[in-house]
Design a protein around this motif. Structure first.
Motif, PDB file in Angstrom:
ATOM      1  N   ARG A 200      56.002 -39.433 -15.232  1.00  0.00           N
ATOM      2  CA  ARG A 200      56.400 -40.408 -14.216  1.00  0.00           C
ATOM      3  C   ARG A 200      57.537 -41.299 -14.738  1.00  0.00           C
ATOM      4  O   ARG A 200      58.475 -41.621 -14.006  1.00  0.00           O
ATOM      5  N   ARG A 208      62.287 -44.230  -6.701  1.00  0.00           N
ATOM      6  CA  ARG A 208      60.867 -44.352  -7.021  1.00  0.00           C
ATOM      7  C   ARG A 208      60.498 -45.745  -7.513  1.00  0.00           C
ATOM      8  O   ARG A 208      59.324 -46.027  -7.734  1.00  0.00           O
ATOM      9  N   ARG A 211      57.184 -48.385  -6.519  1.00  0.00           N
ATOM     10  CA  ARG A 211      56.093 -47.665  -5.869  1.00  0.00           C
ATOM     11  C   ARG A 211      54.856 -47.658  -6.765  1.00  0.00           C
ATOM     12  O   ARG A 211      54.964 -47.561  -7.978  1.00  0.00           O
ATOM     13  N   LEU A 213      51.902 -45.707  -8.093  1.00  0.00           N
ATOM     14  CA  LEU A 213      51.614 -44.276  -8.214  1.00  0.00           C
ATOM     15  C   LEU A 213      50.494 -43.999  -9.210  1.00  0.00           C
ATOM     16  O   LEU A 213      50.337 -44.711 -10.200  1.00  0.00           O
ATOM     17  N   THR A 218      50.778 -39.169  -7.355  1.00  0.00           N
ATOM     18  CA  THR A 218      50.252 -39.412  -6.026  1.00  0.00           C
ATOM     19  C   THR A 218      50.418 -40.893  -5.657  1.00  0.00           C
ATOM     20  O   THR A 218      50.046 -41.768  -6.432  1.00  0.00           O
ATOM     21  N   PRO A 219      50.972 -41.194  -4.462  1.00  0.00           N
ATOM     22  CA  PRO A 219      51.091 -42.594  -4.029  1.00  0.00           C
ATOM     23  C   PRO A 219      49.720 -43.218  -3.855  1.00  0.00           C
ATOM     24  O   PRO A 219      48.769 -42.575  -3.375  1.00  0.00           O
TER      25      PRO A 219
END
Length: 222
Positions: A200, A208, A211, A213, A218-219
């Motif tokens: 990530r 991105r 966000r 995560l 996966t959000p």
């Protein structure tokens, strides 16, 4: 690259240090001198930091004065287990907020010149799904949940405020990990968590930034 990891004396932080030290120039903060030896054995530079003390944050900023930081990973944290309302303690609650939320904010403030001197300008927060309002169906852990919710808010705000400076902010849940904090019943091991986290961080860009995560990308709900 030059990377700074907070809370790297054990668990997720130490595994992150191990991963990055094989590839980059890594500095790792610890509160316990015994952990400093483990960090040094990886080829990383141990530095002292107590996020509960403003002077300690100031001292670290002085030590790093003039050094570029490409990736700043806020991993240090504390958990005071509160099984029910009767176990909530004012000192522990304040301590959780200080270490898990305010400390990372003040450290970011102190090290922003270092981050802006770096090439990648990545600011990473290892948070927790327990800071999610929408996902809270189990209750308990008042101070930890509140402090991680506060951290999420801090990180999201930094993503907005620092975007014009080219700073990308990653906000990641590492999963329920088999560490001293996560316990033996946790669902994934440290290696699996860090493999996801580093992926990530590697892909973190302007699209991105900000966000929330999971370690697998996966959000997650706020």
């Amino acid at each position: 690259m030059k990377i700074l990891i907070t809370g790297g004396g054990r668990g997720i932080g130490l595994e992150l240090a191990s991963f990055y030290a094989m590839r980059h120039q890594v500095s790792v903060t610890v509160r316990d001198e015994r952990h400093a030896n483990k960090v040094a054995s990886l080829g990383a530079r141990p530095l002292f930091l107590d996020l509960n003390q403003q002077q300690s944050i100031n001292d670290l900023a002085k030590t790093l004065n003039g050094e570029a930081i490409d990736i700043l990973i806020h991993n240090a944290g504390v958990l005071h287990p509160e099984g029910d309302l009767d176990e909530v303690d004012a000192f522990n609650f304040a301590h959780s907020i200080q270490v898990n939320a305010l400390g990372p904010l003040l450290l970011t403030q102190a090290l922003l010149p270092n981050l802006l001197a770096g090439q990648t300008r990545k600011l990473v927060f290892i948070t927790s799904l327990m800071g999610s309002m929408s996902d809270n169906g189990a209750g308990s852990y008042y101070s930890y949940r509140a402090s991680k919710a506060a951290l999420n808010s801090v990180a999201k705000t930094l993503a907005v405020d620092l975007a014009s400076d080219g700073v990308k902010v990653g906000i990641y849940h590492p999963g329920w990990v088999q560490t001293d904090m996560g316990g033996p019943r946790a669902l994934i091991d440290v290696g699996t968590s860090v493999a996801g986290l580093t992926a990530r961080i590697d892909e973190l860009d302007e699209t991105r930034s900000g966000r929330f995560l999971n370690n697998d990308g996966t959000p997650l709900p706020w």
